[in-house]
Design a protein around this motif. Structure first.
Motif, mmCIF file in Angstrom:
data_model
loop_
_atom_site.group_PDB
_atom_site.id
_atom_site.type_symbol
_atom_site.label_atom_id
_atom_site.label_comp_id
_atom_site.label_asym_id
_atom_site.label_seq_id
_atom_site.Cartn_x
_atom_site.Cartn_y
_atom_site.Cartn_z
ATOM 1 N N ILE A 83 35.214 23.382 -18.790
ATOM 2 C CA ILE A 83 35.870 24.028 -19.709
ATOM 3 C C ILE A 83 35.392 25.608 -19.363
ATOM 4 N N LYS A 84 36.280 26.473 -19.041
ATOM 5 C CA LYS A 84 36.116 27.897 -18.677
ATOM 6 C C LYS A 84 35.113 28.436 -19.842
ATOM 7 N N GLY A 85 33.932 29.225 -19.420
ATOM 8 C CA GLY A 85 33.429 30.189 -20.329
ATOM 9 C C GLY A 85 31.983 29.529 -20.996
ATOM 10 N N THR A 86 32.007 28.065 -20.758
ATOM 11 C CA THR A 86 30.949 27.401 -21.484
ATOM 12 C C THR A 86 29.393 27.294 -20.724
ATOM 13 N N LEU A 87 29.335 28.026 -19.541
ATOM 14 C CA LEU A 87 28.151 27.965 -18.740
ATOM 15 C C LEU A 87 27.095 28.786 -19.539
ATOM 16 N N PHE A 88 25.982 27.869 -19.230
ATOM 17 C CA PHE A 88 24.445 28.312 -20.037
ATOM 18 C C PHE A 88 23.649 28.249 -19.024
ATOM 19 N N GLU A 89 22.403 28.761 -19.324
ATOM 20 C CA GLU A 89 21.061 28.763 -18.634
ATOM 21 C C GLU A 89 19.942 28.724 -19.430
ATOM 22 N N THR A 90 19.002 27.963 -19.612
ATOM 23 C CA THR A 90 17.940 27.875 -20.356
ATOM 24 C C THR A 90 16.632 28.818 -19.866
ATOM 25 N N GLU A 91 15.701 28.966 -20.502
ATOM 26 C CA GLU A 91 14.690 29.614 -19.998
ATOM 27 C C GLU A 91 13.888 29.099 -18.715
ATOM 28 N N ASP A 92 13.955 27.821 -18.773
ATOM 29 C CA ASP A 92 13.442 27.279 -17.653
ATOM 30 C C ASP A 92 14.087 26.782 -16.666
ATOM 31 N N LYS A 93 15.244 27.539 -16.458
ATOM 32 C CA LYS A 93 16.375 27.565 -15.280
ATOM 33 C C LYS A 93 17.151 26.323 -15.175
ATOM 34 N N ASN A 94 17.312 25.569 -16.267
ATOM 35 C CA ASN A 94 18.338 24.671 -16.195
ATOM 36 C C ASN A 94 19.684 24.996 -16.477
ATOM 37 N N VAL A 95 20.754 24.635 -16.132
ATOM 38 C CA VAL A 95 21.926 25.037 -16.316
ATOM 39 C C VAL A 95 22.958 24.090 -16.953
ATOM 40 N N GLY A 96 23.900 24.358 -17.704
ATOM 41 C CA GLY A 96 24.714 23.279 -18.003
ATOM 42 C C GLY A 96 26.121 23.989 -18.559
ATOM 43 N N TRP A 97 27.202 23.274 -18.867
ATOM 44 C CA TRP A 97 28.241 23.587 -19.231
ATOM 45 C C TRP A 97 29.126 22.244 -19.729
ATOM 46 N N LEU A 98 30.147 22.515 -20.455
ATOM 47 C CA LEU A 98 31.173 21.450 -21.029
ATOM 48 C C LEU A 98 32.140 21.372 -19.721
ATOM 49 N N SER A 99 32.129 20.121 -19.540
ATOM 50 C CA SER A 99 33.177 19.461 -18.825
ATOM 51 C C SER A 99 34.529 18.742 -19.278
ATOM 52 N N SER A 100 35.393 18.508 -18.663
ATOM 53 C CA SER A 100 36.391 18.025 -19.111
ATOM 54 C C SER A 100 36.241 16.566 -19.844
ATOM 55 N N GLU A 101 35.117 16.093 -19.169
ATOM 56 C CA GLU A 101 34.469 14.632 -19.703
ATOM 57 C C GLU A 101 33.228 14.480 -20.240
ATOM 58 N N GLY A 102 32.568 15.821 -20.657
ATOM 59 C CA GLY A 102 31.398 15.705 -21.406
ATOM 60 C C GLY A 102 30.519 16.866 -21.350
ATOM 61 N N TYR A 103 29.287 16.807 -21.667
ATOM 62 C CA TYR A 103 28.212 17.735 -21.673
ATOM 63 C C TYR A 103 27.474 17.713 -20.435
ATOM 64 N N MET A 104 27.279 18.670 -19.614
ATOM 65 C CA MET A 104 26.619 18.641 -18.236
ATOM 66 C C MET A 104 25.532 19.336 -18.180
ATOM 67 N N VAL A 105 24.279 18.862 -17.581
ATOM 68 C CA VAL A 105 23.078 19.334 -17.488
ATOM 69 C C VAL A 105 22.603 19.248 -16.110
ATOM 70 N N GLY A 106 22.167 20.537 -15.304
ATOM 71 C CA GLY A 106 21.721 20.474 -14.158
ATOM 72 C C GLY A 106 20.568 21.309 -13.680
ATOM 73 N N ASP A 107 19.669 21.056 -12.925
ATOM 74 C CA ASP A 107 18.539 21.728 -12.405
ATOM 75 C C ASP A 107 18.786 22.770 -11.223
ATOM 76 N N GLN A 108 17.834 23.172 -10.911
ATOM 77 C CA GLN A 108 17.852 23.983 -9.504
ATOM 78 C C GLN A 108 18.181 23.544 -8.282
ATOM 79 N N ASN A 109 18.038 22.310 -8.236
ATOM 80 C CA ASN A 109 18.125 21.399 -6.963
ATOM 81 C C ASN A 109 19.563 20.606 -6.685
ATOM 82 N N GLY A 110 20.500 20.655 -7.784
ATOM 83 C CA GLY A 110 21.658 19.980 -7.647
ATOM 84 C C GLY A 110 21.831 18.950 -8.316
ATOM 85 N N LYS A 111 20.805 18.529 -9.061
ATOM 86 C CA LYS A 111 20.691 17.321 -9.927
ATOM 87 C C LYS A 111 21.602 17.317 -11.132
#
Length: 168
Positions: A83-111
């Motif tokens: 979903i466009k516009g839902t990207l966020f980043e936390t202080e500890d550099k994790n990133v996330g967004w809402l996908s069409s299928e749920g809530y995504m969270v990722g790290d700096q290495n592609g996990k």
């Protein structure tokens, strides 16, 4: 547009462009990264690569130096978009967004993980949104606002301490 690893990165259509290393005035328009033939919806450069979400799929490109074509690896992570516009980043550099299928969270290495799995489905009714991340009592909280299109979707909610929670 974003900054990471000494470069300014940007996208147009299905291509990713980047400046010269630590020389932000110069870039080669003939030197770019292509993912698939659909438009890029979300793009985030992180320490060890790039998260790229197109109209069809979610990818991670393992790359620090995009000019080094031999050490670049494109990995398809999921067969759905975001979903466009839902990207966020936390202080500890994790990133996330809402996908069409749920809530995504990722790290700096592609996990990247869909932490709600099959409990949320935004595939039909939501194309645009926004996010706000905050930290309360040491716990990250993310607030999403979504523009709804089409039929209404209902969530089961619970009120706790004057806050509304989605029951997942």
């Amino acid at each position: 547009i974003c900054y990471a690893n000494g470069r300014i990165w940007g996208t147009k259509g299905s291509n990713i462009f980047f400046t010269a290393d630590r020389d932000y005035r110069q870039y080669n328009p003939g030197l770019y990264l292509g993912v698939d033939s659909t438009n890029i919806i979300l793009f985030k450069a992180v320490e060890n690569g790039l998260y790229v979400v197109t109209e069809l799929s979610t990818y991670f490109i393992s790359v620090k130096d995009p000019e080094d074509t031999e050490n670049r690896q494109l990995t398809k992570l999921f067969d759905y978009s975001c979903i466009k516009g839902t990207l966020f980043e936390t202080e500890d550099k994790n990133v996330g967004w809402l996908s069409s299928e749920g809530y995504m969270v990722g790290d700096q290495n592609g996990k990247l993980e869909n932490i709600t799995k099959d409990k949320l489905d935004f595939s039909k009714n939501y194309k645009d949104g926004a996010s706000l991340v905050m930290k309360k009592d040491g716990i990250y909280q993310v607030l999403f606002a979504l523009k709804q299109e089409g039929e209404k979707t209902s969530f089961q909610t619970t009120e706790k301490n004057n806050e509304v929670w989605f029951d997942l």
